[in-house]
Design a protein around this motif. Structure first.
Motif, mmCIF file in Angstrom:
data_model
loop_
_atom_site.group_PDB
_atom_site.id
_atom_site.type_symbol
_atom_site.label_atom_id
_atom_site.label_comp_id
_atom_site.label_asym_id
_atom_site.label_seq_id
_atom_site.Cartn_x
_atom_site.Cartn_y
_atom_site.Cartn_z
ATOM 1 N N PHE A 1 -2.035 12.131 4.105
ATOM 2 C CA PHE A 1 -2.078 13.324 5.089
ATOM 3 C C PHE A 1 -0.609 13.623 5.286
ATOM 4 C CE2 PHE A 1 -5.666 10.628 5.859
ATOM 5 C CZ PHE A 1 -6.716 11.476 5.843
ATOM 6 N N PRO A 2 -0.016 14.325 4.240
ATOM 7 C CA PRO A 2 1.320 14.566 4.633
ATOM 8 C C PRO A 2 1.859 15.438 5.807
ATOM 9 C CG PRO A 2 0.858 15.843 2.699
ATOM 10 C CD PRO A 2 -0.524 14.974 3.092
ATOM 11 N N ASP A 3 1.080 16.294 6.056
ATOM 12 C CA ASP A 3 1.515 17.495 7.115
ATOM 13 C C ASP A 3 1.145 16.873 8.759
ATOM 14 O OD1 ASP A 3 2.061 19.042 5.468
ATOM 15 O OD2 ASP A 3 0.174 20.146 5.333
ATOM 16 N N ARG A 4 0.575 15.447 8.635
ATOM 17 C CA ARG A 4 0.449 14.933 10.127
ATOM 18 C C ARG A 4 1.495 14.161 10.468
ATOM 19 N NH1 ARG A 4 -5.805 13.282 9.452
ATOM 20 N NH2 ARG A 4 -6.675 15.425 8.952
ATOM 21 N N PHE B 1 6.936 10.610 11.558
ATOM 22 C CA PHE B 1 6.638 11.871 10.595
ATOM 23 C C PHE B 1 7.371 11.452 9.490
ATOM 24 C CE2 PHE B 1 10.528 12.823 13.122
ATOM 25 C CZ PHE B 1 11.438 13.531 12.542
ATOM 26 N N GLY B 2 6.745 12.435 8.245
ATOM 27 C CA GLY B 2 7.686 12.076 7.168
ATOM 28 C C GLY B 2 8.058 13.347 6.582
ATOM 29 N N LEU B 3 9.226 13.203 5.822
ATOM 30 C CA LEU B 3 9.877 14.442 5.286
ATOM 31 C C LEU B 3 9.670 14.454 3.886
ATOM 32 C CD1 LEU B 3 13.390 14.020 7.112
ATOM 33 C CD2 LEU B 3 11.348 15.666 7.639
ATOM 34 N N MET B 4 9.361 15.573 3.142
ATOM 35 C CA MET B 4 9.215 15.689 1.827
ATOM 36 C C MET B 4 10.595 16.240 0.997
ATOM 37 S SD MET B 4 6.004 15.051 1.830
ATOM 38 C CE MET B 4 4.998 15.005 3.250
#
Length: 63
Positions: A15-18, A33-36
């Motif tokens: 779930f990359p946007d959560r 939170f993740g950064l792409m």
């Protein structure tokens, strides 16, 4: 990589946007939170800790 970040990395892959919020104790909550990267793949996970003042105040006032 610390174990808590390894667990969150798996969540970000699914779930990359959560953002993920996890209580660490009654006093502290962690936000992840993740950064792409430029190809849209997870590249970095950030963690920040916050005081749970609002939670503790409401708990005090409710009982």
């Amino acid at each position: 990589m610390p174990s808590d970040l390894q667990e969150r990395f798996q969540n970000f892959s699914e779930f990359p946007d959560r953002a993920i919020v996890k209580p660490l104790s009654e006093e502290i909550i962690a936000g992840y939170f993740g950064l792409m990267d430029i190809s849209g793949q997870p590249a970095l996970i950030m963690r920040t800790d916050f005081s749970r003042d609002l939670y503790l105040n409401s708990k005090k006032n409710s009982g």
